[in-house]
Design an enzyme around this catalytic site. Structure first.
Site, mmCIF file in Angstrom:
data_model
loop_
_atom_site.group_PDB
_atom_site.id
_atom_site.type_symbol
_atom_site.label_atom_id
_atom_site.label_comp_id
_atom_site.label_asym_id
_atom_site.label_seq_id
_atom_site.Cartn_x
_atom_site.Cartn_y
_atom_site.Cartn_z
ATOM 1 N N ARG A 104 0.883 -1.185 0.000
ATOM 2 C CA ARG A 104 0.000 0.000 0.000
ATOM 3 C C ARG A 104 0.909 1.220 0.000
ATOM 4 N NH1 ARG A 104 -5.363 1.287 3.546
ATOM 5 N NH2 ARG A 104 -6.115 -0.171 1.988
ATOM 6 N N HIS A 131 -7.530 0.861 -6.362
ATOM 7 C CA HIS A 131 -7.723 -0.046 -5.227
ATOM 8 C C HIS A 131 -8.400 -1.315 -5.768
ATOM 9 C CE1 HIS A 131 -7.920 -1.440 -1.262
ATOM 10 N NE2 HIS A 131 -8.760 -0.598 -0.699
ATOM 11 N N GLN A 134 -10.329 -3.881 -3.542
ATOM 12 C CA GLN A 134 -11.641 -3.403 -3.113
ATOM 13 C C GLN A 134 -12.695 -3.651 -4.196
ATOM 14 O OE1 GLN A 134 -12.351 -1.655 0.023
ATOM 15 N NE2 GLN A 134 -14.387 -2.219 -0.667
ATOM 16 N N ASP A 227 -17.252 7.274 -1.257
ATOM 17 C CA ASP A 227 -15.948 7.118 -0.596
ATOM 18 C C ASP A 227 -15.664 8.475 0.064
ATOM 19 O OD1 ASP A 227 -13.334 6.443 0.114
ATOM 20 O OD2 ASP A 227 -12.533 6.491 -1.930
ATOM 21 N N CYS A 268 -16.573 1.814 0.794
ATOM 22 C CA CYS A 268 -15.400 0.964 1.027
ATOM 23 C C CYS A 268 -14.973 0.987 2.490
ATOM 24 C CB CYS A 268 -14.249 1.423 0.137
ATOM 25 S SG CYS A 268 -13.896 3.196 0.309
ATOM 26 N N ARG A 297 -14.068 -8.797 1.910
ATOM 27 C CA ARG A 297 -12.660 -8.516 1.600
ATOM 28 C C ARG A 297 -11.796 -9.747 1.892
ATOM 29 N NH1 ARG A 297 -10.633 -3.382 1.267
ATOM 30 N NH2 ARG A 297 -8.832 -4.592 0.613
HETATM 31 N N1 CP Z 1 -11.437 -0.264 2.419
HETATM 32 C C1 CP Z 1 -10.163 -0.354 2.826
HETATM 33 O O1 CP Z 1 -9.250 -0.573 2.038
HETATM 34 O O2 CP Z 1 -9.995 -0.168 4.154
HETATM 35 P P1 CP Z 1 -8.604 -0.057 4.913
HETATM 36 O O3 CP Z 1 -8.014 1.283 4.561
HETATM 37 O O4 CP Z 1 -8.972 -0.139 6.381
HETATM 38 O O5 CP Z 1 -7.722 -1.166 4.494
HETATM 39 N N1 NVA Z 2 -9.998 6.686 -1.178
HETATM 40 C C1 NVA Z 2 -9.702 6.225 0.147
HETATM 41 C C2 NVA Z 2 -9.924 4.764 0.259
HETATM 42 C C3 NVA Z 2 -9.632 4.162 1.602
HETATM 43 C C4 NVA Z 2 -9.849 2.695 1.643
HETATM 44 C C5 NVA Z 2 -8.277 6.589 0.487
HETATM 45 O O1 NVA Z 2 -7.397 6.406 -0.377
HETATM 46 O O2 NVA Z 2 -8.013 7.063 1.591
#
Ligand code: CP
Ligand code: NVA
Length: 321
Positions: A104, A131, A134, A227, A268, A297
């Site tokens: 990530r 993502h 997701q 989101d 999400c 997930r």
């Molecule tokens: N939706 C999602 O990716 O959540 P996290 O940021 O908690 O992993």
């Molecule tokens: N768009 C959000 C998604 C989190 C799962 C972010 O990147 O913070």
């Protein structure tokens, strides 16, 4: 060797395949009581996180263990990366210890670099642009709740340029779902994502709609999705963004009057109640499916790990069940 950096790299049939594999894995676990599949027996998987995570980190760790592998959670700021060691040098070392890197990151380009210089598969656990884990999970959830995907309409309200919106747009257009984005003109989806989604929509017989009107996007929608307005890494833009997004792009009960009567609401997570969504929408047990969405997930993480690391194992699994 396969990577899993963006759904743009997957053919529509592969997206469909991973979504259905996620459903199969859920059935194996829950209905048939098969909890350990051991397909990744002995494999070590490095999970490098540069940003916080609850769902992605925990579902991946559990998924890897359930498949018989060993997860190693590594904070970016505790690796030498934080002191300037290059991605190139880091991946050259990690590939000697582990069989796969899941990461990530702030900059999607860092994942591309890992994939380019390493000899092991790289899986995107969220970047500034995409993502994909997701989106696979979200289609699995919609399939579970609605029984099919083709012909449904998904409305995404909010930040058109968010990683979640990008991946969902590619996923939906690939499998024949209409995808409508309502966003302020300052925060549209990336041009290259729109172009590819339109191309896939044409091939699958669906439609991509980009509008600044939440009412238009939500009209006759089966799924309404949002989101956060301020994604991780954009915190300095918070004041500016809220000025543009609020109050028009908040998902409220009033907005949802335009959706189909049996619409479902998705997010999400994590969410900010009262910002992008009202509490009575996300906590509405009749329409909101956010907890099921989070649960899935786990199964989609297993499916993606299998798809990337054990494609033959998956085939034998399919044959067995
Ligand atoms: N939706 C999602 O990716 O959540 P996290 O940021 O908690 O992993
Ligand atoms: N768009 C959000 C998604 C989190 C799962 C972010 O990147 O913070």
């Amino acid at each position: 060797m396969k990577h899993f950096l963006t759904l743009l790299d997957l053919a529509p049939e592969d997206i469909n395949y991973v979504v259905h594999l996620s459903s199969l894995i859920k059935t194996l676990h829950n209905d048939l009581g098969i909890s350990e599949m051991n397909l990744l027996k002995g494999a070590h998987v490095a999970l490098i996180f540069q940003k916080p995570s609850t769902r992605t980190r925990v579902s991946l760790e559990v998924a890897i263990r359930r498949l018989g592998g060993v997860p190693l959670y590594l904070r970016w700021d505790e690796l030498q990366l934080a002191r300037g060691e290059t991605i190139h040098d880091t991946i050259k070392v990690l590939e000697r210890y582990v069989g796969c890197v899941v990461a990530r990151v702030y900059r999607h380009q860092d994942l591309v670099e890992m994939a380019k210089h390493g000899s092991i598969p790289v899986i995107n656990a969220l970047s500034d642009l995409y993502h994909p884990l997701q989106a696979v999970s979200d289609l699995q959830t919609i399939l579970e709740v609605k029984g099919s995907l083709k012909g449904l309409k998904v409305a995404f309200i909010g930040d058109g340029g968010s990683n979640v919106c990008h991946s969902l747009m590619v996923a939906c257009s690939s499998v024949g779902m209409d995808f409508a984005v309502a966003c302020p003109s300052r925060y549209p989806p990336a041009e290259h994502v729109i172009r590819e989604a339109e191309r896939r929509a044409k091939a699958s017989g669906s439609e991509v709609i980009i509008t600044d009107s939440p009412e238009e996007a939500v009209r006759e929608a089966d799924v309404v999705y949002t989101d956060v307005f301020v994604s991780m890494g954009k915190e300095r833009e918070r004041k500016d963004r809220l000025n543009v997004f609020l109050p028009r792009y908040r998902v409220t009960k009033k907005l949802l009057i335009n959706a189909k009567r049996d619409y479902v609401f998705m997010h999400c997570l994590p969410c900010r109640r009262g910002e992008e969504v009202e509490a009575d929408v996300i906590d509405d047990e009749e329409h909101s499916i956010v907890w099921l969405q989070a649960e899935n997930r786990l199964y989609s993480a297993e499916a993606v790990l299998m798809y990337v690391l054990k494609p033959d194992g998956v085939k034998s699994l399919m044959r067995r069940y």
